[in-house]
Design a protein around this motif. Structure first.
Motif, short mmCIF file in Angstrom:
data_model
loop_
_atom_site.label_atom_id
_atom_site.label_comp_id
_atom_site.label_asym_id
_atom_site.label_seq_id
_atom_site.Cartn_x
_atom_site.Cartn_y
_atom_site.Cartn_z
N VAL A 64 0.82 -1.21 0.00
CA VAL A 64 0.00 0.00 0.00
C VAL A 64 0.85 1.26 0.00
O VAL A 64 0.60 2.19 -0.76
N PRO A 67 -0.12 5.00 4.63
CA PRO A 67 -1.52 4.73 4.95
C PRO A 67 -2.43 5.96 4.91
O PRO A 67 -3.65 5.82 4.80
N VAL A 70 -5.13 5.90 2.10
CA VAL A 70 -6.17 4.87 2.03
C VAL A 70 -7.58 5.44 2.26
O VAL A 70 -8.50 5.12 1.50
N LYS A 78 -13.00 -1.79 1.61
CA LYS A 78 -11.60 -1.86 1.18
C LYS A 78 -11.02 -3.14 1.77
O LYS A 78 -11.11 -3.37 2.98
N LEU A 80 -7.60 -5.79 1.90
CA LEU A 80 -6.14 -5.82 1.72
C LEU A 80 -5.60 -7.23 1.90
O LEU A 80 -5.90 -7.90 2.88
N ASP A 86 4.20 -4.41 3.58
CA ASP A 86 3.13 -3.99 4.50
C ASP A 86 3.36 -4.54 5.90
O ASP A 86 3.52 -5.74 6.07
N ALA A 90 -0.38 -2.18 10.50
CA ALA A 90 -0.41 -0.78 10.07
C ALA A 90 -1.72 -0.35 9.40
O ALA A 90 -2.07 0.82 9.44
N TYR A 91 -2.45 -1.29 8.81
CA TYR A 91 -3.61 -0.91 8.00
C TYR A 91 -4.93 -1.46 8.53
O TYR A 91 -5.97 -1.26 7.91
N LYS A 92 -4.91 -2.15 9.66
CA LYS A 92 -6.11 -2.86 10.11
C LYS A 92 -7.32 -1.96 10.33
O LYS A 92 -8.44 -2.38 10.11
N LEU A 94 -7.92 0.72 8.56
CA LEU A 94 -8.20 1.41 7.31
C LEU A 94 -8.91 0.52 6.28
O LEU A 94 -9.44 1.01 5.30
N PHE A 95 -8.87 -0.80 6.51
CA PHE A 95 -9.47 -1.75 5.59
C PHE A 95 -10.55 -2.55 6.30
O PHE A 95 -10.42 -2.86 7.48
N VAL A 98 -8.50 -7.67 6.23
CA VAL A 98 -7.07 -7.78 5.95
C VAL A 98 -6.69 -9.25 6.01
O VAL A 98 -7.02 -9.94 6.97
#
Length: 189
Positions: A64, A67, A70, A78, A80, A86, A90-92, A94-95, A98
């Protein structure tokens, strides 16, 4: 609704389309080393949001980048699949979902970050490879959606299925049956 998807993934297509892209590498300074024409995150977002609407699902096949970009993707959902760049946590937030590894979403479709070889009974949709690799390799059919390879343009999953991308792929069941028949014939010779 994409009815060929396995039940746990059908909700991705409820009320909209499913778009897939990989290797966004938002604000990754190394991108210019891979491709001197790498575009900015803002340009990528313009392309993505020009196709993906508020009712759609956006699937990122990893890598990604920053972040902070996103939330600017318009999609309703969304998804991922983590890539090699990645960080797991870090993105949990935001999506919507995952995943840490390859994901079979139907009988004949495997999503992954890196290409998977040797599976003649499925289509492997992936990224990671920033060169335009062969569509068939080791008997497996591939679509490489690394952003710079596909013009930073997400692929509409429902459209490519309707256009017949899976039509020349035999199911794992057919392959298994054919191999068993072949072995039996050899034993009887």
């Amino acid at each position: 609704m994409i009815t060929t998807l396995y039940e746990p993934f059908r909700h991705w297509s409820e009320g909209g389309s499913v778009y897939i892209l990989s290797d966004l590498h938002f604000s990754d300074s190394d991108c210019k080393l891979m491709d001197p024409n790498w575009i900015t995150p803002e340009e990528q977002l313009d392309i993505i949001n020009g196709m993906v609407g508020k009712g759609d699902t956006f699937v990122c096949l990893g890598d990604v980048g920053d972040p902070k970009y996103v939330p600017m993707i318009k999609a309703r959902k969304k998804i991922l699949l983590l890539g090699n760049h990645d960080a797991r946590g870090a993105y949990k937030d935001l999506f919507s979902e995952v995943y840490a590894g390859p994901l079979f979403i139907s009988d004949k479709i495997l999503l992954s970050h890196e290409p998977v070889y040797g599976l003649s009974w499925c289509l492997n949709i992936h990224g990671h490879d920033h060169n335009n690799m062969e569509a068939y390799k080791d008997g497996c059919k591939h679509i490489n959606l690394a952003a710079n390879v596909c013009g930073y343009t997400p692929t509409n999953l429902g459209k490519i299925i309707k256009d017949g991308i899976l039509s020349d792929i035999e199911s794992i069941h057919r392959v298994t049956i054919d191999r068993a028949v072949e072995r039996k014939m050899k034993r009887n010779e």
